[in-house]
Design an enzyme around this catalytic site. Sequence first.
Site, PDB file in Angstrom:
ATOM      1  N   SER A 283       0.673  -1.130   0.014  1.00 18.86           N
ATOM      2  CA  SER A 283      -0.140   0.032  -0.088  1.00 18.86           C
ATOM      3  C   SER A 283       0.905   1.298  -0.119  1.00 18.86           C
ATOM      4  O   SER A 283       2.198   1.481   0.593  1.00 18.86           O
ATOM      5  CB  SER A 283      -0.823   0.035   1.198  1.00 18.86           C
ATOM      6  N   ASP A 284       0.395   2.359  -0.388  1.00 20.54           N
ATOM      7  CA  ASP A 284       0.944   3.539  -0.226  1.00 20.54           C
ATOM      8  C   ASP A 284       0.594   3.832   1.287  1.00 20.54           C
ATOM      9  O   ASP A 284      -0.177   3.375   2.100  1.00 20.54           O
ATOM     10  CB  ASP A 284       0.298   4.703  -1.068  1.00 20.54           C
ATOM     11  N   TRP A 285       1.547   4.929   1.824  1.00 20.21           N
ATOM     12  CA  TRP A 285       1.620   5.080   3.221  1.00 20.21           C
ATOM     13  C   TRP A 285       0.329   5.882   3.451  1.00 20.21           C
ATOM     14  O   TRP A 285       0.143   7.147   3.419  1.00 20.21           O
ATOM     15  CB  TRP A 285       2.872   5.889   3.192  1.00 20.21           C
TER      16      TRP A 285
END
Length: 745
Positions: A283-285
């Site tokens: 996932s992106d942060w």
Amino acid sequence: MNSSKPFLHGLLIACCLASAPVVLGQENTPTAKPWMNKKLAATERANLLIAQMSQEEKFTILYGYFGVEQKEKNYFPPKEALYGSAGWIAGVPRLGIPAQFQTDASLGVATQNIPKPRERTGLPSGLATAATFDPAIALQGGAMIGQEARASGFNIMLAGGVNLVREPRNGRNFEYAGEDPLLAGKIIGAQIKGIQSNQIISTLKHYALNNQETGRNIGNVIMDESAARTSELMAFHIALKEGNPGSVMCAYNKVNGVYSCENDFLLNKVLKGDWGFEGYVMSDWGAVHSTIPAVNNGLDQESAYGFDKAFYFGPALKEAVDNGWVAPSRLDDMVRRVLRSMFAHGLFDQPLKEAAIDFAAHAKITQQTAESGMVLLKNADGILPITKNVKKIAVIGGHADRAVLSGGGSSQVYGQGGNPIKTPQDGIFPKVYHPSSPLQALRASLPASQIEFNSGEDVAAATALAQTADLTLVFATQWTSEAYDVESLNLPAGQNELIAAIAKANPKTVVVLETGGPVFMPWLDQTAGVLQAWYPGTEGGTAIARVLTGAVNPSGHLPITYPADTNQLPQKIIAGTGRKNDEVPFDIHYPEGATIGYKWYDQQKLTPLFPFGFGLSYSQFSYSKLTAEWNKGQLRVAFNLANTGKMAGKALGLVFAQPTAAIWEAPKRLVGFARADLKAGANKNVQLMIDPLMLAVYQPQSKTWQIAEGDYDIHLAQHAMDKDAKVVRVHLTQQTLDIKGNLMR
Ligand code: BGC
């Protein structure tokens, strides 16, 4: 990284997890580790290992920690995490599973916002690399930054940003590779290959349609399948095929109503299904929003749980598995994907070992990339290159006496010597310059010239200096950063007025642009020259001077269209602009759909300021002998590129296809490109096999790609609006391609 995201109490999470990982003693360490047999396939090795893992150990590799404390939220990274890094994922020592150490990004080893950053080699903007139209340069840059990543103790590089430049005001365009899916896919694929040649993993990101920063966490991109597959997804697919990344990072935004990181269509159907991606999705942060939908819809690893609203892949995942809401087979699939990539890309076989970095050698690579990517936009009366007999040169603005600008955000690299120009930080990311001075480099290469600097803060003083000079160089800057889009494409802080005043005082004015992307140039007619230097990287000052003085012949070509004014943009106002409440979702209907960049300008019959592909040289090139042959579904294009000027240089041939009857998303598409490095007077025959996918149209019902029978004009052009393009007509027969883009016989 948007550190303003709600953050959970890190210590609290750490305390609750203490019951999760089972600490096994030495006696439980298996002596035989059959998965360490390098002769076995990566998947087989992963399966052998999974069979030995407890459920708790499986969970361990499915979530990560951010590498910087967030004091206000009482979060402190684990001591094992490399300080100031993007992330750390624990290993399982009992089984010899290495920890994962993650660093951003595509321009080099980045450091998050901490007092003492790592000092590393920074490549110029992604747009500069794309402007080379040369995958070999992207490969070399990737190999260099990947080497620095490994030498710095990282085995995962969060690189590979391939989002298409759809919105020229997007604050992250500088990280990406332009507006065309073929060019962006080839460049980013090559970069990933280079990074991974260091036995580390690279990501490909941000999947998908993360084309603006305004409302990036809540924006919902509405786009039909064909438009998405013909544009951004095509760029991802090409980069995936070329680069074979170990990981894909899903984006913040929603696509058609569903967050990218729990989007069954994007993750399960297209990425893992249609394209057969065997690696893992991280996932992106802060981009995770659920446990069960995220896991079942294809997310494999929660990157930094503290950035998400809850710890979705912690105790909640265990509960979901225990209750059968997530099948044990899916848990194993997630673990297998992570481990498989770790095996496939050398993380087990080449353990990390910090090593020395050859900064001198790497400086040459970033300098060469910058020099190859700068785009000469105007050169009236051959004002450039600057000759040795120019007596007095005025250098104005842009802190050119000390440094060059870089783009902001999680991709921030600090060069050797850190940031020499400290400005107050008014957002979440600092504005960083690289200590490479164009002024000093100019003085070194033009010892006989008198070269004086003025900061440009006082227009009258700058103009007075310009009046006394034989040539004036104005360095204009526009800082762009992750998390923000620019309000307008006008240069900020009165620079347009400064340039106009200087050009009036001295028509022999050349503007050097250090910008994140396109800007308007209301002063263009008054100036004699314009060089687009992008953010030129840690050796940017030297590179700029070498191009200005002709030590290097400029050969970059625009990987994006430069609009003439805001009215030409598909979105006049960026969707979500002015929204106060970051929690109220909104829709983004990109009016251009698949018709991005030059395709939009072609279709709408607009004349941009500068077209895609545009770029001058100190030499001249001729294009001839264009032929196109269609044979059993293969289009072969051949032509000759010749250097008819007096200086060695690089010619670029752009091949566009234009159907006479078939309906495409735009009048024409870029279907191929080739460069030739040519001495004065030299020429080269070039042959290109065109990927059939570039000629096809997606059919959602049959999930195939079709090439329609008919006549197609093949253009050999210097840019997307080239009136002198050579054109030949070729008849294509009907062909069907499968979902992967392979011809079906
Ligand atoms: C960015 C990613 C980056 C991550 C880790 C996010 O804010 O969107 O590109 O890799 O942070 O720093």
